[in-house]
Design an enzyme around this catalytic site. Structure first.
Site, PDB file in Angstrom:
ATOM      1  N   PHE A 190       1.210  -1.197  -0.201  1.00  0.00           N
ATOM      2  CA  PHE A 190       0.102  -0.025  -0.175  1.00  0.00           C
ATOM      3  C   PHE A 190       1.140   1.283  -0.619  1.00  0.00           C
ATOM      4  CE2 PHE A 190      -4.212  -1.697   1.659  1.00  0.00           C
ATOM      5  CZ  PHE A 190      -4.099  -2.296   0.479  1.00  0.00           C
ATOM      6  N   GLN A 207       0.180  -9.210   7.951  1.00  0.00           N
ATOM      7  CA  GLN A 207      -1.185  -8.322   8.324  1.00  0.00           C
ATOM      8  C   GLN A 207      -1.825  -8.833   6.438  1.00  0.00           C
ATOM      9  OE1 GLN A 207      -0.275  -4.021   9.458  1.00  0.00           O
ATOM     10  NE2 GLN A 207       1.624  -5.535   9.932  1.00  0.00           N
ATOM     11  N   HIS A 213      -5.706  -9.762   9.257  1.00  0.00           N
ATOM     12  CA  HIS A 213      -6.680  -9.221   8.535  1.00  0.00           C
ATOM     13  C   HIS A 213      -6.928  -9.948   7.808  1.00  0.00           C
ATOM     14  CE1 HIS A 213      -3.650  -5.066   8.812  1.00  0.00           C
ATOM     15  NE2 HIS A 213      -4.849  -5.399  10.236  1.00  0.00           N
ATOM     16  N   CYS A 218     -24.186 -15.241  -3.956  1.00  0.00           N
ATOM     17  CA  CYS A 218     -24.330 -17.100  -3.201  1.00  0.00           C
ATOM     18  C   CYS A 218     -25.751 -17.907  -3.557  1.00  0.00           C
ATOM     19  CB  CYS A 218     -24.718 -17.047  -2.007  1.00  0.00           C
ATOM     20  SG  CYS A 218     -24.854 -18.183  -0.971  1.00  0.00           S
ATOM     21  N   CYS A 243     -28.230 -19.083  -2.504  1.00  0.00           N
ATOM     22  CA  CYS A 243     -28.766 -18.859  -1.270  1.00  0.00           C
ATOM     23  C   CYS A 243     -29.658 -17.169  -1.996  1.00  0.00           C
ATOM     24  CB  CYS A 243     -28.954 -18.700  -0.220  1.00  0.00           C
ATOM     25  SG  CYS A 243     -28.644 -17.554  -0.108  1.00  0.00           S
TER      26      CYS A 243
HETATM   27  P1  NAD Z   1       2.411  -1.089   4.026  1.00  0.00           P
HETATM   28  O1  NAD Z   1       2.143  -1.119   2.213  1.00  0.00           O
HETATM   29  O2  NAD Z   1       1.916   0.012   5.205  1.00  0.00           O
HETATM   30  O3  NAD Z   1       3.577  -0.641   4.324  1.00  0.00           O
HETATM   31  C1  NAD Z   1       4.626  -1.930   3.136  1.00  0.00           C
HETATM   32  C2  NAD Z   1       6.459  -1.640   3.593  1.00  0.00           C
HETATM   33  O4  NAD Z   1       7.035  -2.278   3.629  1.00  0.00           O
HETATM   34  C3  NAD Z   1       6.492   0.322   3.005  1.00  0.00           C
HETATM   35  O5  NAD Z   1       7.243   0.391   4.179  1.00  0.00           O
HETATM   36  C4  NAD Z   1       8.634  -0.797   2.590  1.00  0.00           C
HETATM   37  O6  NAD Z   1       8.704   0.173   2.292  1.00  0.00           O
HETATM   38  C5  NAD Z   1       8.118  -2.352   2.431  1.00  0.00           C
HETATM   39  N1  NAD Z   1       8.951  -3.197   1.747  1.00  0.00           N
HETATM   40  C6  NAD Z   1       8.455  -3.170   0.249  1.00  0.00           C
HETATM   41  N2  NAD Z   1       8.511  -3.804   0.245  1.00  0.00           N
HETATM   42  C7  NAD Z   1       9.538  -4.366   1.050  1.00  0.00           C
HETATM   43  C8  NAD Z   1      10.969  -5.989   0.783  1.00  0.00           C
HETATM   44  N3  NAD Z   1      10.854  -7.093  -0.791  1.00  0.00           N
HETATM   45  N4  NAD Z   1      11.386  -5.910   1.907  1.00  0.00           N
HETATM   46  C9  NAD Z   1      10.929  -5.199   3.268  1.00  0.00           C
HETATM   47  N5  NAD Z   1      10.311  -4.352   3.303  1.00  0.00           N
HETATM   48  C10 NAD Z   1       9.430  -4.142   1.932  1.00  0.00           C
HETATM   49  O7  NAD Z   1       2.074  -2.294   4.184  1.00  0.00           O
HETATM   50  P2  NAD Z   1       0.912  -3.228   5.821  1.00  0.00           P
HETATM   51  O8  NAD Z   1       2.246  -2.446   7.044  1.00  0.00           O
HETATM   52  O9  NAD Z   1       1.117  -4.302   5.577  1.00  0.00           O
HETATM   53  O10 NAD Z   1      -0.084  -2.293   6.608  1.00  0.00           O
HETATM   54  C11 NAD Z   1      -1.251  -2.508   4.696  1.00  0.00           C
HETATM   55  C12 NAD Z   1      -2.392  -3.417   5.328  1.00  0.00           C
HETATM   56  O11 NAD Z   1      -2.558  -3.474   3.490  1.00  0.00           O
HETATM   57  C13 NAD Z   1      -1.943  -4.380   5.489  1.00  0.00           C
HETATM   58  O12 NAD Z   1      -3.251  -4.353   6.372  1.00  0.00           O
HETATM   59  C14 NAD Z   1      -1.984  -5.473   4.814  1.00  0.00           C
HETATM   60  O13 NAD Z   1      -3.370  -6.237   4.750  1.00  0.00           O
HETATM   61  C15 NAD Z   1      -2.869  -4.976   3.249  1.00  0.00           C
HETATM   62  N6  NAD Z   1      -2.527  -5.596   2.167  1.00  0.00           N
HETATM   63  C16 NAD Z   1      -2.139  -6.400   2.251  1.00  0.00           C
HETATM   64  C17 NAD Z   1      -1.326  -6.867   0.662  1.00  0.00           C
HETATM   65  C18 NAD Z   1      -0.815  -8.615   1.505  1.00  0.00           C
HETATM   66  O14 NAD Z   1      -1.777  -9.423   1.439  1.00  0.00           O
HETATM   67  N7  NAD Z   1       0.040  -8.935   0.297  1.00  0.00           N
HETATM   68  C19 NAD Z   1      -1.004  -6.306   0.122  1.00  0.00           C
HETATM   69  C20 NAD Z   1      -1.458  -4.861   0.602  1.00  0.00           C
HETATM   70  C21 NAD Z   1      -2.248  -4.592   1.487  1.00  0.00           C
END
Ligand code: NAD
Length: 247
Positions: free
Chosen positions: A41, A109, A127, A156, A158
Site C-alpha cells: 500500500f 497483516q 486481517h 450465493c 441462496c
Molecule cells: P504498507 O504498504 O503500509 O507498508 C509496506 C512496507 O514494506 C513499506 O514500508 C515498504 O517500504 C516495505 N517494503 C516493500 N517491499 C519490501 C521488501 N521486499 N522488503 C522489505 N520491506 C519492503 O503495508 P502494511 O504495513 O502491511 O499495511 C498495509 C495493509 O495492507 C495491511 O493491513 C495488509 O492487510 C494490507 N495489504 C496486504 C497485501 C497482501 O496481502 N499481500 C498487499 C497490500 C496491502
C-alpha cells in the site's frame, strides 16, 4: 545510537540470533509479498500512489462495501486478488525456520495466503484471507475462484451477497487471533518485524508486547518505530534466506 554497522555485519548478527533461538516470532506486512509481485500500500510502487475515484481506504471500508458493493468488487478483483502469485524467498525462509523448530509463529497483516503456500503452519492472519469468502445470508463458504469468475456483485446460491473474509476499515479484528498474536510476541525470544510500515492499528501495537532484547526490524523504508529495534536492517525481507542457520 548511531547506526554504524555494515550490512554484512548486520546479517552476521541476525545469523547468530537465528541459530541461537528456538523461539522466533515473525510479524510482517505487505512488503513480505512485494517480491511475489503483489504491490504493497505505502511502498514506492504501492497502491496508495495510484489514482482512483475514491482513496483506497474509502473503497476498502465496510461503509463503502455496503453502499457501493458493485464498485467495491470491481476494485477488489482488480487490485486485491493475485491468484498467480507464488511464495518468495522470505516466505520460504520462514517456513524453513518453522520446520527446524525455530520459528513459533508467523503473524501477518497480509491476506494473500502465501505463508501457508510456502509451508508455514502456524500463521496468524490478523486481517483475514482472500482465499475465504462467506455468504452474508446463509454463511456458506465460497473459494477465491468464485469471486474471480463472477461479475458485478458475487452472490450465493441462496441469493445472499458474498463477503470476503478480510478485515475492512471500520471492522474489528478477530479477538482470538489478536490475543494469540499478543501471547506469541510476549513469549518470543527473537522478534523479527519485516515489510510493514507499522502504521495500521491495532496490528502495529503488537511491538509493544515484546519483552526480549533481540528485536529485528527489516524494512526497505524507514518506519516510526525504527528506534525500538535492536537490529535495524534497511533492505528486503528476503535477505532472511541468506541468514538461515545450517541445520
Ligand atoms: P504498507 O504498504 O503500509 O507498508 C509496506 C512496507 O514494506 C513499506 O514500508 C515498504 O517500504 C516495505 N517494503 C516493500 N517491499 C519490501 C521488501 N521486499 N522488503 C522489505 N520491506 C519492503 O503495508 P502494511 O504495513 O502491511 O499495511 C498495509 C495493509 O495492507 C495491511 O493491513 C495488509 O492487510 C494490507 N495489504 C496486504 C497485501 C497482501 O496481502 N499481500 C498487499 C497490500 C496491502
Amino acid at each position: 545510537m548511531a547506526d554504524t554497522q555494515s550490512m554484512e555485519e548486520k546479517k552476521e548478527i541476525l545469523k547468530q540470533w537465528l541459530s541461537g533461538s528456538h523461539n522466533i516470532v515473525f510479524f510482517g506486512g505487505a512488503g513480505v509479498s512485494t517480491e511475489s509481485n503483489i504491490p504493497d500500500f505505502r511502498g514506492v510502487d504501492g497502491l496508495y500512489r495510484q489514482k482512483y475515484r475514491y482513496p483506497p481506504e474509502t473503497i476498502l471500508s465496510r461503509t463503502f462495501y455496503e453502499s457501493h458493493t458493485d464498485e467495491f468488487f470491481d476494485f477488489y478483483r482488480d487490485k486485491m486478488l493475485f491468484p498467480e502469485a507464488k511464495p518468495n524467498a522470505a516466505h520460504l525462509a520462514l517456513a524453513k525456520l518453522e520446520q527446524a523448530g525455530r520459528c513459533k509463529a508467523v503473524i501477518t497483516q497480509n491476506i494473500d495466503g502465501l505463508h501457508q503456500a510456502a509451508g508455514s503452519r502456524k500463521v496468524l492472519e490478523l486481517h483475514g484471507s482472500v482465499l475465504r469468502n462467506f455468504c452474508l445470508c446463509c454463511g456458506r463458504f465460497h473459494g477465491i475462484e468464485e469471486i474471480l469468475s463472477s461479475r458485478g456483485i458475487p452472490r450465493c446460491e441462496c441469493g445472499g451477497v458474498i463477503k470476503p473474509d478480510v478485515v475492512l476499515y471500520e471492522e474489528g479484528l478477530d479477538e482470538a487471533v489478536l490475543q494469540e498474536a499478543v501471547r506469541c510476541v510476549r513469549a518470543a525470544d527473537v522478534l523479527i518485524i519485516g515489510g510493514t510500515s507499522l502504521t495500521v492499528y491495532p496490528a502495529a501495537g503488537l511491538i509493544d508486547y515484546y519483552r526480549g532484547n533481540k528485536l529485528v526490524l527489516i524494512n526497505k523504508s524507514a518506519t516510526g518505530m525504527d528506534s525500538q529495534a535492536d537490529l535495524l536492517i534497511a533492505g528486503p525481507v528476503s535477505l532472511l534466506h541468506e541468514c538461515l542457520p545450517q541445520e
